[in-house]
Structures are given as structure tokens and as C-alpha cells.
Design an enzyme around this catalytic site. Structure first.
Site, PDB file in Angstrom:
ATOM      1  N   ARG A 113       0.816  -1.217   0.000  1.00  0.00           N
ATOM      2  CA  ARG A 113       0.000   0.000   0.000  1.00  0.00           C
ATOM      3  C   ARG A 113       0.850   1.267   0.000  1.00  0.00           C
ATOM      4  NH1 ARG A 113      -3.444   3.417   3.452  1.00  0.00           N
ATOM      5  NH2 ARG A 113      -5.492   3.645   2.434  1.00  0.00           N
TER       6      ARG A 113
ATOM      7  N   LEU B 122      -7.093   8.167  -1.380  1.00  0.00           N
ATOM      8  CA  LEU B 122      -6.802   6.752  -1.203  1.00  0.00           C
ATOM      9  C   LEU B 122      -7.628   6.322   0.001  1.00  0.00           C
ATOM     10  CD1 LEU B 122      -5.183   4.204  -1.861  1.00  0.00           C
ATOM     11  CD2 LEU B 122      -3.347   5.077  -0.407  1.00  0.00           C
ATOM     12  N   SER B 123      -8.722   5.621  -0.262  1.00  0.00           N
ATOM     13  CA  SER B 123      -9.673   5.282   0.793  1.00  0.00           C
ATOM     14  C   SER B 123      -9.013   4.434   1.870  1.00  0.00           C
ATOM     15  CB  SER B 123     -10.868   4.531   0.209  1.00  0.00           C
ATOM     16  OG  SER B 123     -11.540   5.308  -0.745  1.00  0.00           O
ATOM     17  N   ALA B 124      -9.575   4.498   3.067  1.00  0.00           N
ATOM     18  CA  ALA B 124      -9.074   3.670   4.160  1.00  0.00           C
ATOM     19  C   ALA B 124      -9.172   2.199   3.776  1.00  0.00           C
ATOM     20  CB  ALA B 124      -9.872   3.938   5.429  1.00  0.00           C
TER      21      ALA B 124
END
Length: 406
Positions: free
Chosen positions: A46, A79-81
Site C-alpha cells: 500500500r 486513497l480510501s481507508a
């Protein structure tokens, strides 16, 4: 399985943090429930999609990272959780070999999907913003996921050249479900979409039943709004310094602003339901879909600090408005109801009437629907038989959302 390419200086730390994030998402959040999603999250680096961010920020389970803002500072892309991405992937139920369309490109989620579909599957990611599409493409290549097809286009029209899709996963707040998405979905396919419902957002997994889209699950979520032809707008009505009514999915309404300002400046009436305050997101969905003209009241934190409003109003709370009267939900400590009790604050000349109506809604929810997943949500491509707005019916641009509480 894709070969992970770590940043040289972060290889051991990133791997350790990634493994810890998977454990947290499984054990504490219950966001990961399958081995397939756990393996995907454990594999994709990530931090290579969170360029410039510290490793701990990249691997915080419930941390969204803004990628691009507009000139006013509002987030255009993020950038979503990982928490919500994992939840939506579990909702999607992706199997090896599937063809998946992702609406909204960040790169990381597309890499997770590529892990799930494997070498025999196909992932297409579409975004309207050239900067975001190019960034996603670059990050995917750097992380070893160059097979993902990133398309620059308005997602309102889908990506017909790669259809049909087994799954469509939307990673932006959608005001509606465009016909193109349904048309490009296989008959047995599924759409997972953060759908706006009168100011609330729920990630809903819809299956196609041959005629309509029918929910199989829904989860609380929040995303930056859709851009392009599918963008929407809400009516904002100021009813005092720092107090606003937000109205969505309803015809534009006229409010007696002066009367509401006076009402909110007057002493409040309190009414208590005798029912527990719990599962507030489920309760909010019930309130907003059971009262046809419910709106969202939101106030500045300083008004809460001054004691003029309950804390719920700072976060945004379902409100009922009638002329110069307004009522909204609150809570208070009450051991007899399991910790907290749901109640109502009402202001204005009809406070007694509107508060009693609100309290009855709270009691009905607690009596009949106090559980996770109680609602059944159906997306109708045709107009419903009943007039809109009616309880449980939300008019959209392309169709109607029907929310029932069996």
C-alpha cells in the site's frame, strides 16, 4: 500471486506493518472475513500507492489519504481507508477469473482486485481526472500490477469496450446508478456502490434479479463525491449562524427561514423515548427513509460547545421540519436502557406535535428493526406505483430507490 516490490528502505517495516494491518482488520474491525481478501491485503504494498506518506500512515487500517484537492481545499480524490476497501471487497465476493470494473482510480484497490481475480481475470479502472488516472497507472506499474487497464473517461457511461462485467465496484459517492452500469453487468453480476440516500451514504451490494437491483448487504461508508455527468447537488438552507439544513433526493423546498431562526433561538422541548441509543447508523437510515420529508441538520461545533445544540447536530442528524418548528434526535445517559436513551429536541410553536411524531419513529425502530441489516433496498429502473416522495421511496435521476423495513 503477484511478486511484491517494496521500497528499498522500507521493505522489512512495510511487511510487518502490512501483516499487523491485516490482523487488525480481521480481529478488531471484522472488515476482513475471507482468506482471499486477507491474502490480497497482505500482499499489495500500500505504501507504493501512498507516495510521500510515512509508512505508519500508509498502513493505518482506518486512515484515508487525500490525493488531490480543488482550489477551495475540498478533496477531489483520496486513497480510501483500507478498512472500507476490505469491507467492499468482501461485499463484492470476487472469484478468480472474474472481469471487474472499478469506478474511481486510486491504484491500490485495483491492485487488490487484481490479486483476487488472478492471472485469468481482468481488472478495468476508470477515472474522469487525467492526473488521477496517470498517477494510478504509474503506481500500479511500480507495484507490479501493470495488467490493470486504467481508462480515462466519465464513468457515467461505464467502459463498454471491456463489458460485460461480473462485478462493478464504485469508489466514489454516487448520487444514482447510471443505466450503463446495469447494461454492462452480467445477468448474474453484482454492483457494490456507495450510494447517497437523502444525505447518508451506504455501501450497498446489489445483485441483479433479472429486472431490478436488490441489496444483499449494506455498510456505513463515506467517499468523495462522483464527478462528471453523474455528480449531484444538495440544497443547503441556512437557518441561523452556523446552522444549516441539507436536503438531497427531494424537490427543492421552501422553508420559513425567519421562523426557523426564531425557533432555534427559543428554549427547546425535550422528549425521551424510553428506548436504547445504539446502532446509530441503522437508526439514521430508518429515520431518513421512513419520514418522506426528513432533512439533515448540521451545525458548527462552536454552537454545540455553547450548549445551543446537542453533539449529534455537529455530525449531521436527521431532522423533521414543519413550518417554523424543527426537531432532531439526541441522547442521554440512562442505565435502564443499556447505557444511553434516544430522545428528541424540538424548537418552535408545534414542538409538542413534531416531537411526539419523532419519538414514535424512534420507538418503532427500537421495537421492530433494532438489528444490523434490517433494511431491504431495491433499485427500480421504472417509476414506482406510489407517489414520490413517500415513506421508503427515494426518487433518483435514472430510477427510484425503494427501502423497506420487513
Amino acid at each position: 500471486m503477484t511478486t511484491v516490490r517494496e521500497a528499498p528502505e522500507g521493505t522489512p517495516d512495510a511487511a510487518v506493518l502490512r501483516a499487523a494491518m491485516v490482523r487488525e482488520l480481521r480481529d478488531e474491525y471484522n472488515a476482513i472475513t475471507s482468506d482471499a481478501v486477507a491474502a490480497a491485503v497482505a500482499t499489495v504494498p500500500r505504501h507504493l500507492f501512498a507516495v510521500g506518506e510515512p509508512l505508519k500512515a500508509a498502513y493505518a487500517a482506518n486512515n484515508a489519504l487525500v490525493i488531490k484537492r480543488d482550489t477551495r481545499g475540498a478533496a477531489l480524490s483520496s486513497l480510501s481507508a483500507t478498512h472500507i476497501q476490505a469491507v467492499m471487497l468482501e461485499q463484492a465476493g470476487i472469484d478468480p477469473g472474474m472481469r471487474v470494473l472499478e469506478v474511481g482510480s486510486g491504484g491500490y484497490n485495483a491492485a487488490l482486485i487484481q490479486e483476487l481475480v488472478g492471472a485469468s481475470g481482468t481488472v478495468v479502472s476508470v477515472d474522469i481526472d487525467r492526473d488521477i488516472a496517470e498517477r494510478a497507472r504509474t503506481c500500479l506499474v511500480n507495484a507490479g500490477y501493470g495488467r490493470v487497464e486504467v481508462v480515462l473517461a466519465d464513468a457515467e457511461h461505464g467502459v463498454p469496450g471491456h463489458a460485460p462485467y461480473d462485478r462493478i465496484i464504485v469508489t466514489a459517492g454516487a448520487c444514482d446508478i447510471p443505466p450503463a452500469w446495469v447494461d454492462q453487468l452480467r445477468e448474474s453480476g453484482r454492483i457494490v456502490v456507495p450510494l447517497r440516500l437523502r444525505g447518508l451514504t451506504r455501501s450497498i451490494a446489489f445483485d441483479h434479479d433479472g429486472r431490478d437491483l436488490v441489496s444483499r448487504s449494506y455498510q456505513l461508508s463515506g467517499f468523495v463525491p462522483m464527478q462528471g455527468a453523474g455528480s449531484g447537488e444538495e440544497q443547503l438552507v441556512s437557518v441561523g449562524d452556523g446552522a444549516t439544513l441539507r436536503i438531497e433526493d427531494q424537490p427543492r423546498q421552501h422553508f420559513d427561514v425567519d421562523a426557523l431562526r426564531n425557533a432555534l433561538g427559543s428554549p427547546r422541548l425535550e422528549r425521551w423515548s424510553g428506548t436504547t441509543f445504539d446502532l446509530p447508523d441503522e437508526q439514521e437510515l430508518f429515520l431518513m427513509t421512513s419520514a418522506p420529508n426528513a432533512v439533515v441538520l448540521q451545525v458548527k461545533q462552536e454552537l454545540v460547545d455553547q450548549g445551543r445544540f446537542a453533539p449529534s447536530a455537529a455530525r449531521g442528524v436527521p431532522a423533521l421540519v414543519s413550518g417554523g418548528t424543527l426537531a432532531y434526535r439526541t441522547k442521554r445517559p440512562n442505565p435502564q436502557t443499556g447505557g444511553y436513551e434516544s430522545g428528541v429536541f424540538a424548537h418552535g410553536p408545534e414542538a409538542e406535535v413534531i416531537a411526539e411524531h419523532y419519538v414514535e419513529l424512534l420507538r418503532r425502530w427500537a421495537r421492530d428493526h433494532f438489528r444490523r441489516g434490517a433494511a431491504r433496498i431495491r433499485y427500480l429502473s421504472e417509476a414506482p406505483n406510489a407517489p414520490v416522495p413517500s415513506p421508503g421511496l427515494i426518487a433518483k435521476r435514472h430510477g427510484t430507490v425503494e427501502v423497506s423495513w420487513p
